[in-house]
Design a protein around this motif. Structure first.
Motif, PDB file in Angstrom:
ATOM      1  N   ASN A 149      -5.435  -0.095   5.743  1.00 11.62           N
ATOM      2  CA  ASN A 149      -6.446  -0.143   4.699  1.00 11.62           C
ATOM      3  C   ASN A 149      -5.877  -1.041   3.601  1.00 11.62           C
ATOM      4  N   PRO A 150      -6.357  -2.286   3.473  1.00 15.10           N
ATOM      5  CA  PRO A 150      -5.731  -3.226   2.539  1.00 15.10           C
ATOM      6  C   PRO A 150      -5.622  -2.699   1.113  1.00 15.10           C
ATOM      7  N   ARG A 151      -6.632  -1.996   0.637  1.00 14.26           N
ATOM      8  CA  ARG A 151      -6.615  -1.521  -0.750  1.00 14.26           C
ATOM      9  C   ARG A 151      -5.487  -0.517  -0.998  1.00 14.26           C
ATOM     10  N   ALA A 152      -5.197   0.292  -0.016  1.00 12.25           N
ATOM     11  CA  ALA A 152      -4.164   1.314  -0.192  1.00 12.25           C
ATOM     12  C   ALA A 152      -2.807   0.868   0.315  1.00 12.25           C
ATOM     13  N   ASP A 153      -2.801   0.163   1.459  1.00 13.83           N
ATOM     14  CA  ASP A 153      -1.535  -0.116   2.133  1.00 13.83           C
ATOM     15  C   ASP A 153      -0.820  -1.363   1.626  1.00 13.83           C
ATOM     16  N   VAL A 154      -1.560  -2.403   1.255  1.00 11.56           N
ATOM     17  CA  VAL A 154      -0.904  -3.618   0.773  1.00 11.56           C
ATOM     18  C   VAL A 154      -0.121  -3.357  -0.524  1.00 11.56           C
ATOM     19  N   PRO A 155      -0.698  -2.656  -1.522  1.00 13.44           N
ATOM     20  CA  PRO A 155       0.113  -2.328  -2.699  1.00 13.44           C
ATOM     21  C   PRO A 155       1.364  -1.515  -2.359  1.00 13.44           C
ATOM     22  N   LYS A 156       1.254  -0.631  -1.345  1.00 16.88           N
ATOM     23  CA  LYS A 156       2.404   0.158  -0.925  1.00 16.88           C
ATOM     24  C   LYS A 156       3.496  -0.751  -0.348  1.00 16.88           C
ATOM     25  N   LEU A 157       3.098  -1.720   0.489  1.00 14.42           N
ATOM     26  CA  LEU A 157       4.072  -2.656   1.047  1.00 14.42           C
ATOM     27  C   LEU A 157       4.711  -3.501  -0.045  1.00 14.42           C
ATOM     28  N   LEU A 158       3.905  -3.943  -1.001  1.00 21.77           N
ATOM     29  CA  LEU A 158       4.442  -4.749  -2.095  1.00 21.77           C
ATOM     30  C   LEU A 158       5.441  -3.947  -2.928  1.00 21.77           C
ATOM     31  N   GLU A 159       5.161  -2.675  -3.129  1.00 21.82           N
ATOM     32  CA  GLU A 159       6.080  -1.822  -3.888  1.00 21.82           C
ATOM     33  C   GLU A 159       7.393  -1.638  -3.114  1.00 21.82           C
ATOM     34  N   LEU A 160       7.300  -1.443  -1.811  1.00 21.52           N
ATOM     35  CA  LEU A 160       8.512  -1.321  -0.994  1.00 21.52           C
ATOM     36  C   LEU A 160       9.325  -2.610  -1.017  1.00 21.52           C
ATOM     37  N   TYR A 161       8.623  -3.742  -1.014  1.00 21.64           N
ATOM     38  CA  TYR A 161       9.316  -5.042  -1.069  1.00 21.64           C
ATOM     39  C   TYR A 161       9.970  -5.269  -2.426  1.00 21.64           C
ATOM     40  N   SER A 162       9.238  -5.010  -3.483  1.00 22.72           N
ATOM     41  CA  SER A 162       9.781  -5.267  -4.820  1.00 22.72           C
ATOM     42  C   SER A 162      10.943  -4.346  -5.150  1.00 22.72           C
ATOM     43  N   SER A 163      10.988  -3.171  -4.517  1.00 17.47           N
ATOM     44  CA  SER A 163      12.089  -2.243  -4.747  1.00 17.47           C
ATOM     45  C   SER A 163      13.287  -2.517  -3.842  1.00 17.47           C
ATOM     46  N   GLY A 164      13.149  -3.489  -2.945  1.00 15.86           N
ATOM     47  CA  GLY A 164      14.259  -3.863  -2.069  1.00 15.86           C
ATOM     48  C   GLY A 164      14.369  -3.047  -0.801  1.00 15.86           C
ATOM     49  N   ILE A 165      13.417  -2.140  -0.584  1.00 10.32           N
ATOM     50  CA  ILE A 165      13.471  -1.303   0.618  1.00 10.32           C
ATOM     51  C   ILE A 165      12.945  -2.059   1.835  1.00 10.32           C
ATOM     52  N   LEU A 166      11.856  -2.784   1.658  1.00  6.74           N
ATOM     53  CA  LEU A 166      11.255  -3.571   2.733  1.00  6.74           C
ATOM     54  C   LEU A 166      11.826  -4.991   2.686  1.00  6.74           C
ATOM     55  N   LYS A 167      12.401  -5.430   3.786  1.00  6.01           N
ATOM     56  CA  LYS A 167      13.075  -6.723   3.830  1.00  6.01           C
ATOM     57  C   LYS A 167      12.162  -7.777   4.449  1.00  6.01           C
ATOM     58  N   LEU A 168      11.614  -8.634   3.607  1.00 11.35           N
ATOM     59  CA  LEU A 168      10.763  -9.721   4.075  1.00 11.35           C
ATOM     60  C   LEU A 168      11.526 -11.041   4.109  1.00 11.35           C
ATOM     61  N   ASP A 169      12.219 -11.365   3.037  1.00 12.93           N
ATOM     62  CA  ASP A 169      12.964 -12.628   2.985  1.00 12.93           C
ATOM     63  C   ASP A 169      14.004 -12.696   4.098  1.00 12.93           C
ATOM     64  N   GLU A 170      14.620 -11.545   4.395  1.00 16.81           N
ATOM     65  CA  GLU A 170      15.669 -11.508   5.423  1.00 16.81           C
ATOM     66  C   GLU A 170      15.127 -11.771   6.824  1.00 16.81           C
ATOM     67  N   MET A 171      13.814 -11.607   7.011  1.00 14.65           N
ATOM     68  CA  MET A 171      13.220 -11.859   8.321  1.00 14.65           C
ATOM     69  C   MET A 171      13.030 -13.350   8.596  1.00 14.65           C
ATOM     70  N   ILE A 172      13.091 -14.184   7.551  1.00 15.52           N
ATOM     71  CA  ILE A 172      12.899 -15.626   7.726  1.00 15.52           C
ATOM     72  C   ILE A 172      14.198 -16.230   8.238  1.00 15.52           C
ATOM     73  N   THR A 173      14.200 -16.593   9.509  1.00 14.58           N
ATOM     74  CA  THR A 173      15.410 -17.131  10.130  1.00 14.58           C
ATOM     75  C   THR A 173      15.632 -18.583   9.744  1.00 14.58           C
ATOM     76  N   ASN A 174      14.565 -19.388   9.783  1.00 12.79           N
ATOM     77  CA  ASN A 174      14.664 -20.818   9.460  1.00 12.79           C
ATOM     78  C   ASN A 174      13.404 -21.269   8.744  1.00 12.79           C
ATOM     79  N   THR A 175      13.555 -22.304   7.923  1.00 15.56           N
ATOM     80  CA  THR A 175      12.399 -22.958   7.304  1.00 15.56           C
ATOM     81  C   THR A 175      12.335 -24.394   7.785  1.00 15.56           C
ATOM     82  N   TYR A 176      11.128 -24.952   7.807  1.00 19.75           N
ATOM     83  CA  TYR A 176      10.912 -26.297   8.345  1.00 19.75           C
ATOM     84  C   TYR A 176       9.975 -27.062   7.419  1.00 19.75           C
TER      85      TYR A 176
END
Length: 206
Positions: A149-176
């Motif tokens: 549910n984007p309205r409920a779940d996206v803010p939750k993911l963003l909060e997990l990311y901003s708090s350092g619990i959810l690792k998004l940047d670390e998943m990027i292996t390479n940039t092109y």
């Protein structure tokens, strides 16, 4: 991220202490591994033929790895003393007809197997043991975008990311850059990426 994360939290309803198996550890599978870890799963088995992806999965919360579903079935049976997994997420690049049966074989009585990966368009049937449902109370289900549910779940993911619990940047292996995009496809085919990102440098004109 929402597809893999929601497969674990929304469809499989993973809880603290559960055993979770994730088959296919690219971007979606790695997101599922993270969701299982954040949800408090006690054992998380990452299954992938690529040694690079198996090693990577351990950095995102996987406690065990296996190179194939055959190997994983024996491993899960061993670490759960025959009970098997509470949740299995199938997230390879393509789900072939034999994979749901393997996923159900790793699923415990009353557990849930979630088909997250896409299947070939020509595949219209699978072979499964119907007694898994009538005698073992198992659930085989699908999901799109992690049933989010984007309205409920996206803010939750963003909060997990901003708090350092959810690792998004670390998943990027390479940039092109855009002129390196063929290198990105080569790395994708050779299992050298969890996530590759194409960076566009644009001049702002007014």
């Amino acid at each position: 991220m929402p597809t893999g994360f929601g497969s674990v939290t929304n469809r499989a309803n993973v809880r603290s202490g559960d055993t979770v198996v994730v088959v296919g550890c690219g971007g979606i599978g790695t997101s599922a591994v993270q969701a299982a870890h954040i949800s408090g799963a006690a054992r998380i088995v990452a299954v992938d033929p690529s040694e690079f992806k198996r090693t990577s999965a351990t950095r995102f919360g996987a406690t065990h790895t296996a190179a194939s579903t055959e190997e994983a079935i024996d491993l899960v049976r061993d670490i759960t003393r025959g009970v098997m997994a509470d949740a299995v997420v199938l997230s390879p690049s393509l789900v072939h007809s034999d994979l749901p049966a393997a996923g159900l074989a790793m699923t415990r009585k009353g557990g849930t197997c979630v088909v997250t990966g896409m299947s070939p368009q020509t595949m219209t049937s699978i072979n499964i043991n119907m007694q898994d449902f009538t005698l073992m109370n198992k659930t085989l289900c699908g999901t799109i975008l992690g049933s989010m549910n984007p309205r409920a779940d996206v803010p939750k993911l963003l909060e997990l990311y901003s708090s350092g619990i959810l690792k998004l940047d670390e998943m990027i292996t390479n940039t092109y850059s855009l002129d390196q995009i063929n290198d990105g496809y080569d790395d994708l085919r050779e299992d050298r990426n969890i996530r590759g990102v194409v960076v566009f440098d644009q001049e702002v004109t007014r």
